[in-house]
Enzyme design. Structure first.
Site, PDB file in Angstrom:
ATOM      1  N   ASN B   7       0.871  -1.179   0.000  1.00  0.00           N
ATOM      2  CA  ASN B   7       0.000   0.000   0.000  1.00  0.00           C
ATOM      3  C   ASN B   7       0.909   1.232   0.000  1.00  0.00           C
ATOM      4  OD1 ASN B   7      -1.801   2.046   0.469  1.00  0.00           O
ATOM      5  ND2 ASN B   7      -2.840   1.031   2.187  1.00  0.00           N
ATOM      6  N   ARG B  87      -2.136  -1.801  -3.921  1.00  0.00           N
ATOM      7  CA  ARG B  87      -3.257  -0.862  -3.846  1.00  0.00           C
ATOM      8  C   ARG B  87      -2.953   0.316  -4.777  1.00  0.00           C
ATOM      9  NH1 ARG B  87      -4.319   3.908   0.184  1.00  0.00           N
ATOM     10  NH2 ARG B  87      -6.415   4.451  -0.454  1.00  0.00           N
ATOM     11  N   HIS B 176     -12.019   4.957  -1.687  1.00  0.00           N
ATOM     12  CA  HIS B 176     -12.128   4.068  -0.521  1.00  0.00           C
ATOM     13  C   HIS B 176     -12.879   2.786  -0.862  1.00  0.00           C
ATOM     14  CE1 HIS B 176     -11.771   7.850   2.213  1.00  0.00           C
ATOM     15  NE2 HIS B 176     -10.587   7.275   2.081  1.00  0.00           N
ATOM     16  N   GLY B 208      -7.734  10.493   8.355  1.00  0.00           N
ATOM     17  CA  GLY B 208      -7.347  11.360   7.246  1.00  0.00           C
ATOM     18  C   GLY B 208      -8.527  11.583   6.323  1.00  0.00           C
ATOM     19  N   ARG B 238      -8.826  18.029   4.167  1.00  0.00           N
ATOM     20  CA  ARG B 238      -9.517  18.326   2.895  1.00  0.00           C
ATOM     21  C   ARG B 238     -10.859  18.975   3.182  1.00  0.00           C
ATOM     22  NH1 ARG B 238      -9.033  12.571   1.047  1.00  0.00           N
ATOM     23  NH2 ARG B 238      -6.816  12.321   0.619  1.00  0.00           N
ATOM     24  N   ASP B 280      -7.163  16.233  13.445  1.00  0.00           N
ATOM     25  CA  ASP B 280      -7.767  15.005  13.956  1.00  0.00           C
ATOM     26  C   ASP B 280      -9.008  15.368  14.766  1.00  0.00           C
ATOM     27  OD1 ASP B 280      -8.408  12.630  15.346  1.00  0.00           O
ATOM     28  OD2 ASP B 280      -6.344  11.927  15.100  1.00  0.00           O
ATOM     29  N   GLU B 385      -8.117  -3.259   4.686  1.00  0.00           N
ATOM     30  CA  GLU B 385      -7.909  -3.083   3.248  1.00  0.00           C
ATOM     31  C   GLU B 385      -6.864  -4.060   2.709  1.00  0.00           C
ATOM     32  OE1 GLU B 385      -8.302   1.312   1.893  1.00  0.00           O
ATOM     33  OE2 GLU B 385      -7.753   1.365   4.004  1.00  0.00           O
TER      34      GLU B 385
END
Lengths: 360, 412
Positions: B7, B87, B176, B208, B238, B280, B385
Site C-alpha cells: 500500500n 493498492r 475508498h 485522514g 480536505r 484530527d 484493506e
C-alpha cells in the site's frame, strides 16, 4: 396602499404593481438596460408613469418595494430605506460586487426623485441569515484567505419563507402539530431545496452562490473542487472562462445540449428516461434525504417558484419514494403547491413593513 | 499462497504478507519517511510473530524501500511471497476490476497518473520496479475506484457540457472502494444475508480521508467523493463540498495558481482549517479550550464535521430505500462513539435507532450498536484493506492462472 415591486437583475429591471391583495399585478413589465445613473433615472420615470395609469384615482398612495439579492448577515428582515441603511448596505458591496452597485444606484435615485414615497428593501438572503453555523460554514480556514465572508446564504429565501408560512397556515387549519418539519422545494430556473423547522431553516442546497447545490437550467450545481483545478490546468482556462462555462453552459443545457426549462425536462414525454431527467430526479431525492436527516423527520413538502405546478407530479412520487423507508410508512406526509410569484411575495413583505409604520 | 500486499503512500509503504486462502498474517510493517531527508531518519517498522522491530535505513525511493522489505522477509524462508497485490488509488475509467499486471497495464496506468497526482505516480513506479526486478512474481493491482464502477450514470454525471464530460473523463469515480467493499462483505456475513441482497450505507471515517458509500444489492451506487477525493465529507485537511464559486474566488486570489489552491484545499482545510489546532477530529472533540473564542471554534468544527456526515447519511438512506445496515469503519468510525451517536440519533424516520449504552461500550468488533427495535442494524466493523487486497489478488490469480494460486509458498 399601492406597491410597486422592483426586481433589478444584471441588465433587466422587472417591475410589477400591486393595487390590492390579488395574486396578479395590475401592471407589470420589464425594462432592458437600466444600468448607469441616467438610464436608471429614465427607467424609474417610465415605471412611475406606467404605474400612474394602473392606479385608481381614489388610491393614489404608492410605496416602492425593491428586491435586494444580498443582505449578508446584517439584514435579516425587510427594512424601510433611509440614508443610514444605504450606508450600511454600502459596506456589503465587496461581498456582492456584481449586484449591489447597480442596486445602490437605483436606491439613491429612488430617494432623490421619490422622497415622499416609502421604499422598502426586501432581502433574498434574510431568511437564511440565521442559518445554523454547522450548515452555513465551509470547512476552510478563512483566516488564511483574503476573501471576505464565505458562508452559505441560500438563494430563494423569499420563496421558501412564504411557502413555508403558507404550509403552516394550511396545517393549522387542519389542526396538525405545531412544529412541522417542512421540505421546501423552490422549482425555479435555479432550483433549491431547503429544510425548515416551521419558520427556521436548518439546511439549504445552494451555497455562497446558487452555483452550488442542484443543477439549474444553465448552472452546474454541485461540483468536485478538483474539476475546477483540472479545467484550469489542462484546458488552460482562466477563472472567467471557467465561470462562464459553469454558469451559462452547464446544468440542463450541459446535460441535454439544448436550452430548456425545468418543467419541460420533468414533464415532456420526449425526455422520459433521459439522463438529464434522471440526474435531476436523483439530485432532488438526495437533497430531500439530507433535509430529512437535518430535521430529524418530515411532515410536509411544499413546492414554490416559477414551476411550482410541477409539485403535482413530484409531490406524490417523492413521498412514495421516501415512504419506502420501513419506519416512515406510519408517518403522514402532506404536500401542497404555493403559487404566489416572487413579486407578490415581495409586495406582501412591503405591506407588513408599511402596516407597522406609525400612522401620519 | 503467500501474498505480499503493498500500500503505497506518498512517503510511506505499508506491507502485509498474508497466507491465502487461510487469511493468516505472516508479517507486516511500514516503511516510513521515504524520499528526501527529513528531521528523523527513514525506517521500517516490521512486525512478525507479535514482535515489532525497527530498522533504520536510508530510503531515497519506494523502490529502495521495497528492496529493504524484501530483504527483511528473505531472512525467513516461510516469508517468501508468491504474488504481490498493489493498492492503486485511482483506476480511472479503464480499471473496474482487480487486474493482473503486464506491460500494457503499466502503460495504461501511466496514462491516468494525472487523476491522482499524489498517489498514483509512486504506486505505478513501484509496480514497474517490482515487474522489472521480480518478473516471475505475479502482480495484481486493486483499485480504490473499482468498487464504484457500478455507480449508475445518473449518480456519476456532473451537469457539465458533454464535451467536458467525454473528452476529459470528468465524472464521479468514488474512492475508498477497497474498504467499503470489505466491510460490506463482512456485514453480509455478520447479518447472514446474501451479499447481493444487502442494502446499506457504509461510513468509512478515517483520521485522514473519509467517505460514505450507498450500497444496493451489494453494489456501490454512490460515494461522497467524486472526481477527486476532495468532494464530500469534511476530512482531516480536505475541505469536502464547496461552492464552485468559492473555488473560483480562491483561484482568482491565488493569481490563477492551481497548485496553491490545491494545497490549500487538500492540506490546510477540513478539520484543521476549521479548528486551527488539529486535523484530527478526536483532538477537537476532547480539547479543553482555554478561551471562549477557542471553545466556539472547537464547537463549530465538531458541528460542521458531524453535520455533513449526517446529511449524507440521510441522502443515502433515501437512495437505498430499505437499508439493512449502516456500517461504521476505519479509525474514527470504529473508535469514536460520539461520532456514531451524533449522526444516528433522531433518525427514526429512516428506521434507525441507536442504543446509547451499546454504542458507548462497543469495544470488540464487529459490534451491533442499534437498539433491538431498530429496523436498520448499526454495525461497527474493523476495516482491513490489506486483507481485501489479498482476497482480490487471490481471486484474480485463480481466475487467470489457477496453477499459480494453488501453489503454496516459495514460488518466487
Amino acid at each position: 396602499m399601492n406597491i410597486m415591486v422592483l426586481n433589478p437583475g444584471a441588465r433587466l429591471l422587472d417591475f410589477a404593481l400591486y393595487a390590492g391583495n390579488g395574486r396578479l399585478p395590475s401592471r407589470s413589465g420589464r425594462i432592458a438596460n437600466y444600468r448607469g445613473a441616467e438610464m436608471c433615472r429614465a427607467a424609474l420615470k417610465n415605471v412611475a408613469k406606467l404605474c400612474r395609469s394602473g392606479i385608481s384615482v381614489k388610491t393614489r398612495s404608492l410605496a416602492w418595494a425593491v428586491r435586494i439579492p444580498f443582505g449578508g448577515e446584517m439584514f435579516a428582515r425587510p427594512v424601510l430605506l433611509n440614508k443610514k441603511i444605504i450606508r450600511s448596505l454600502e459596506t456589503l458591496v465587496p461581498l456582492a460586487p456584481l449586484h449591489l452597485p447597480a442596486i445602490m444606484e437605483l436606491l439613491t435615485i429612488l430617494q432623490e426623485e421619490y422622497a415622499a414615497q416609502p421604499v422598502i428593501m426586501v432581502f433574498e438572503t434574510a431568511f437564511f441569515a440565521a442559518l445554523p453555523q454547522r450548515e452555513a460554514s465551509y470547512a476552510l480556514n478563512v483566516e488564511l484567505m483574503d476573501v471576505g465572508a464565505l458562508r452559505r446564504f441560500g438563494y430563494h429565501g423569499l420563496f421558501h419563507e412564504a411557502a413555508c408560512a403558507h404550509a403552516c397556515r394550511l396545517r393549522k387549519v387542519r389542526h396538525v402539530p405545531a412544529l412541522p418539519r417542512i421540505l421546501s422545494l423552490c422549482l425555479d430556473p435555479q432550483p433549491e431545496v431547503a429544510a425548515v423547522l416551521r419558520d427556521h431553516p436548518v439546511m439549504v442546497t445552494s451555497g455562497l452562490t446558487p452555483l452550488e447545490g442542484l443543477p439549474g437550467q444553465t448552472t452546474c450545481g454541485e461540483l468536485d473542487p478538483g474539476i475546477i483545478m483540472t479545467l484550469s490546468d489542462k484546458m488552460k482556462w482562466g477563472p472567467e472562462r471557467i465561470d462562464a462555462v459553469l454558469t451559462r453552459e452547464s446544468g440542463l443545457l450541459g446535460l441535454t445540449g439544448k436550452r430548456m426549462t425545468l418543467d419541460t425536462l420533468l414533464t415532456s414525454g420526449r425526455y422520459k428516461g433521459s439522463l438529464a431527467r434522471e440526474v435531476m430526479n436523483y439530485r432532488l431525492l438526495l437533497a430531500c434525504g439530507a433535509g430529512i436527516a437535518a430535521m430529524g423527520g418530515l411532515n410536509h413538502i411544499v413546492f414554490s417558484g416559477r414551476y411550482a405546478e410541477l409539485g403535482k407530479t413530484l409531490g406524490p412520487s417523492l413521498i412514495s419514494r421516501l415512504l419506502m423507508q420501513r419506519q416512515a410508512r406510519s408517518v403522514e406526509i402532506q404536500w401542497n403547491c404555493f403559487h404566489n410569484s416572487l413579486e407578490r411575495i415581495i409586495a406582501d413583505h412591503a405591506s407588513t413593513v408599511l402596516m407597522a409604520l406609525p400612522i401620519q | 499462497m503467500n501474498i505480499l500486499v503493498l500500500n503505497c503512500g506518498s512517503s510511506s509503504l505499508k506491507y502485509r504478507l498474508i497466507a491465502m486462502p487461510e487469511e493468516v498474517e505472516l508479517a507486516a510493517g511500514e516503511a516510513q519517511r521515504i524520499g528526501p531527508k527529513t528531521a528523523e531518519p527513514s525506517r521500517i517498522v516490521h512486525r512478525q510473530d507479535t514482535r515489532e522491530s525497527i530498522h533504520t535505513v536510508p530510503m531515497a525511493s519506494h523502490a529502495v524501500a521495497f528492496e529493504q522489505i524484501m530483504a527483511l522477509l528473505a531472512k525467513h524462508t516461510v516469508l517468501t511471497p508468491d504474488a504481490i497485490g498493489h493498492r492503486v488509488v485511482h483506476g480511472g475509467a479503464s480499471f473496474s476490476q482487480p487486474t493482473v499486471i503486464n506491460r500494457e497495464v503499466i502503460g495504461n496506468l501511466m496514462a491516468i497518473q494525472g487523476l491522482a497526482p499524489l498517489h498514483n505516480p509512486p504506486a505505478t513506479a513501484l509496480i514497474k520496479d517490482c515487474q522489472s526486478r521480480y518478473s516471475k512474481l505475479p502482480q495484481v493491482a486493486m483499485f480504490d475506484t473499482a468498487f464504484h464502477s457500478t455507480i449508475p450514470d445518473y449518480a456519476r454525471t456532473y451537469a457539465l457540457p458533454k464535451s467536458l464530460r467525454d473528452d476529459m473523463g470528468i465524472r464521479k469515480y468514488g474512492f475508498h472502494g477497497t474498504s467499503h467493499q470489505y466491510v460490506i462483505e463482512e456485514a453480509a456475513r455478520w447479518l447472514g444475508r446474501p451479499l447481493d441482497h444487502l442494502n446499506a450505507v457504509s461510513c468509512h471515517l478515517g483520521s485522514g480521508g473519509a467517505s460514505l458509500c450507498a450500497v444496493v444489492n451489494g453494489q456501490s451506487v454512490d460515494n461522497t467523493m467524486g472526481y477527486s477525493p476532495l468532494q464530500g465529507l469534511v476530512m482531516s485537511t480536505r475541505c469536502g463540498d464547496l461552492d464552485p464559486a468559492v473555488t473560483l474566488k480562491l483561484l482568482i486570489n491565488a493569481a490563477g495558481s492551481t497548485a496553491a489552491v490545491e494545497a490549500l484545499l487538500n492540506k490546510s482545510s477540513g478539520v484543521l482549517g476549521l479548528s486551527g489546532m488539529s486535523g484530527d477530529i478526536r483532538d477537537v472533540l476532547s480539547a479543553v479550550p482555554k478561551t471562549t473564542k477557542q471553545s466556539r471554534r472547537m464547537n463549530r468544527t465538531a458541528q460542521v464535521y458531524l453535520w455533513r456526515i449526517r446529511k449524507y447519511l440521510g441522502a443515502y438512506l433515501a437512495v437505498v430505500s430499505r437499508a439493512d445496515a449502516i456500517i461504521f469503519t476505519d479509525t474514527i468510525g470504529e473508535s469514536v462513539p460520539l461520532v456514531r451517536w451524533s449522526v444516528c440519533v433522531d433518525m427514526e424516520f429512516f428506521g434507525l435507532k441507536i442504543d446509547e449504552k451499546r454504542n458507548a461500550t462497543a469495544m470488540s468488533m464487529p459490534a451491533d450498536v442499534a437498539a433491538d427495535s431498530s429496523n436498520v442494524r448499526i454495525l461497527v466493523i474493523q476495516t482491513n484493506e490489506e486483507l481485501a487486497i489479498a482476497r482480490g489478488t487471490y481471486r484474480t490469480l485463480r481466475q487467470h492462472a489457477p496453477s499459480l494460486s494453488d501453489s503454496c509458498g516459495g514460488g518466487m
